[in-house]
Design a protein around this motif. Structure first.
Motif, short mmCIF file in Angstrom:
data_model
loop_
_atom_site.label_atom_id
_atom_site.label_comp_id
_atom_site.label_asym_id
_atom_site.label_seq_id
_atom_site.Cartn_x
_atom_site.Cartn_y
_atom_site.Cartn_z
N TYR A 25 0.78 -0.87 -14.87
CA TYR A 25 -0.38 -1.47 -14.20
C TYR A 25 -0.78 -0.63 -13.00
O TYR A 25 -1.95 -0.26 -12.83
CB TYR A 25 0.01 -2.89 -13.79
CG TYR A 25 -0.97 -3.60 -12.89
CD1 TYR A 25 -2.05 -4.30 -13.41
CD2 TYR A 25 -0.80 -3.58 -11.50
CE1 TYR A 25 -2.95 -4.95 -12.58
CE2 TYR A 25 -1.69 -4.23 -10.67
CZ TYR A 25 -2.76 -4.91 -11.21
OH TYR A 25 -3.65 -5.55 -10.38
N ARG A 82 -4.35 1.40 -12.86
CA ARG A 82 -5.32 0.97 -11.85
C ARG A 82 -5.80 2.14 -11.01
O ARG A 82 -6.83 2.08 -10.37
CB ARG A 82 -4.66 -0.06 -10.91
CG ARG A 82 -4.44 -1.40 -11.52
CD ARG A 82 -5.53 -2.38 -11.19
NE ARG A 82 -5.64 -2.66 -9.77
CZ ARG A 82 -6.74 -3.12 -9.20
NH1 ARG A 82 -7.82 -3.31 -9.93
NH2 ARG A 82 -6.77 -3.38 -7.91
N GLY A 117 0.71 3.44 -3.18
CA GLY A 117 -0.63 4.04 -3.31
C GLY A 117 -0.79 5.24 -2.39
O GLY A 117 -1.35 6.27 -2.80
N GLY A 130 0.78 -1.24 0.00
CA GLY A 130 0.00 0.00 0.00
C GLY A 130 0.81 1.29 0.00
O GLY A 130 0.26 2.37 -0.20
C1 LIG Z 1 5.50 0.67 -8.90
C2 LIG Z 1 5.75 0.69 -7.39
C3 LIG Z 1 6.13 2.09 -6.96
C4 LIG Z 1 4.45 0.26 -6.67
O1 LIG Z 1 4.63 0.49 -5.26
P1 LIG Z 1 3.92 -0.41 -4.13
O2 LIG Z 1 4.27 0.22 -2.83
O3 LIG Z 1 4.23 -1.84 -4.32
O4 LIG Z 1 2.38 -0.14 -4.45
P2 LIG Z 1 1.09 -0.55 -3.57
O5 LIG Z 1 1.48 -1.52 -2.52
O6 LIG Z 1 0.38 0.70 -3.17
O7 LIG Z 1 0.20 -1.26 -4.67
C5 LIG Z 1 0.66 -2.44 -5.32
C6 LIG Z 1 -0.34 -3.56 -5.11
O8 LIG Z 1 -0.34 -4.02 -3.76
C7 LIG Z 1 -1.71 -4.16 -3.32
N1 LIG Z 1 -1.77 -3.96 -1.88
C8 LIG Z 1 -1.89 -2.78 -1.23
N2 LIG Z 1 -1.92 -2.99 0.09
C9 LIG Z 1 -1.82 -4.33 0.28
C10 LIG Z 1 -1.75 -5.16 1.43
N3 LIG Z 1 -1.81 -4.64 2.65
N4 LIG Z 1 -1.59 -6.49 1.25
C11 LIG Z 1 -1.52 -7.02 0.01
N5 LIG Z 1 -1.56 -6.29 -1.14
C12 LIG Z 1 -1.70 -4.95 -0.98
C13 LIG Z 1 -2.41 -3.05 -4.06
O9 LIG Z 1 -3.81 -3.30 -4.07
C14 LIG Z 1 -1.76 -3.16 -5.41
O10 LIG Z 1 -2.27 -4.22 -6.17
P3 LIG Z 1 -3.50 -4.06 -7.13
O11 LIG Z 1 -3.25 -2.83 -7.94
O12 LIG Z 1 -3.48 -5.34 -7.90
O13 LIG Z 1 -4.71 -3.89 -6.25
C15 LIG Z 1 6.86 -0.33 -6.98
O14 LIG Z 1 6.65 -1.55 -7.66
C16 LIG Z 1 8.28 0.14 -7.26
O15 LIG Z 1 8.94 0.75 -6.40
N6 LIG Z 1 8.81 -0.17 -8.46
C17 LIG Z 1 10.18 0.20 -8.86
C18 LIG Z 1 10.33 1.65 -9.27
C19 LIG Z 1 9.35 2.07 -10.35
O16 LIG Z 1 9.18 1.42 -11.36
N7 LIG Z 1 8.67 3.21 -10.12
C20 LIG Z 1 7.64 3.70 -11.02
C21 LIG Z 1 8.18 4.56 -12.11
S1 LIG Z 1 8.30 6.26 -11.58
#
Ligand SMILES: CC(C)(COP(=O)(O)OP(=O)(O)OC[C@H]1O[C@@H](n2cnc3c(N)ncnc32)[C@H](O)[C@@H]1OP(=O)(O)O)[C@@H](O)C(=O)NCCC(=O)NCCS
Length: 200
Positions: free
Chosen positions: A154, A158, A123, A120
């Protein structure tokens, strides 16, 4: 100086077994709602204090391999950009760097510590940046990524972001110069620009 698009060390975390994984070794797969829920400690999301900037920059450097990001035809210095951080248990678990441009808030970089991915944090950071845009009456969020970055494409779509521009070969030159591998081994070629309209 390495100023290229997406230098990508091991920054992702397997949602099944928890292992940290390199971009090239990561795989996309379909899952249903069966995945386990992760319990987060309380998360404080706020503008980075001076003493927190270094931790935020360390996260960006780890994810992007450098402190310069190339997007929209420009090299942006993350060291100079304002940042929002997510603090949990006294640690910085995620950070978002941004800048204000004509009519928009540009998310220059977003990174969640692999330890806390899919819980999360990303998000919360994006929601805070959108709140800031609303407060400042900025009508648009803007973010740019490479074509291979399926997790980010993705993640943002979303959350209501849509592809505003797809620049064929817009990232190829930078990726080649730094010999970068893309997510799942997908060649890094294009720059993809996403936007979201903010109701002000
Ligand atoms: C893209 C990125 C920033 C996403 O960050 P994140 O902190 O994993 O994002 P979130 O946890 O908010 O959301 C990811 C998923 O986890 C889910 N999630 C959120 N809270 C959760 C929980 N408590 N338990 C399980 N899953 C959960 C979310 O619902 C989401 O999945 P969904 O969209 O299928 O519903 C991360 O993958 C990252 O750091 N990537 C590398 C750098 C990058 O590419 N940055 C973006 C370009 S600027």
């Amino acid at each position: 100086m390495s100023s290229s698009f997406g230098a990508k060390p091991a920054v992702l975390r397997c949602s099944r077994c928890g292992t940290f994984v390199d971009w090239a070794e990561a795989r996309a797969q379909v899952v249903c709602e069966c995945r386990p829920r992760i319990d987060l400690p309380p998360v404080l999301v706020r503008e980075a204090a001076d003493e927190e900037r270094e931790a935020a920059l360390a996260l960006f450097r780890r994810d992007f391999g450098r402190s310069g990001i190339v997007a929209f035809g420009q090299l942006m210095d993350l060291d100079a950009a304002p940042a929002i951080v997510a603090e949990m248990d006294g640690e910085i678990g995620g950070a978002l760097a941004y800048r204000l441009v004509e009519g928009g808030l540009h998310i220059i970089a977003l990174a969640t510590d692999p330890m806390w991915q899919r819980s999360g944090v990303g998000g919360y950071l994006v929601a805070e940046a959108e709140l800031m845009a609303r407060r400042l009456q900025i009508p648009r969020m803007i973010v740019s990524m490479t074509n291979d970055n399926l997790p980010a494409l993705y993640f943002y779509q979303r959350r209501g972001y849509y592809v505003a521009e797809w620049i064929p070969n817009g990232a190829e030159r930078y990726a080649k110069r730094a010999s970068l591998a893309g997510f799942g081994g997908i060649p890094i070629r294009d720059e993809v620009r996403l936007e979201k309209t903010i109701s002000t």
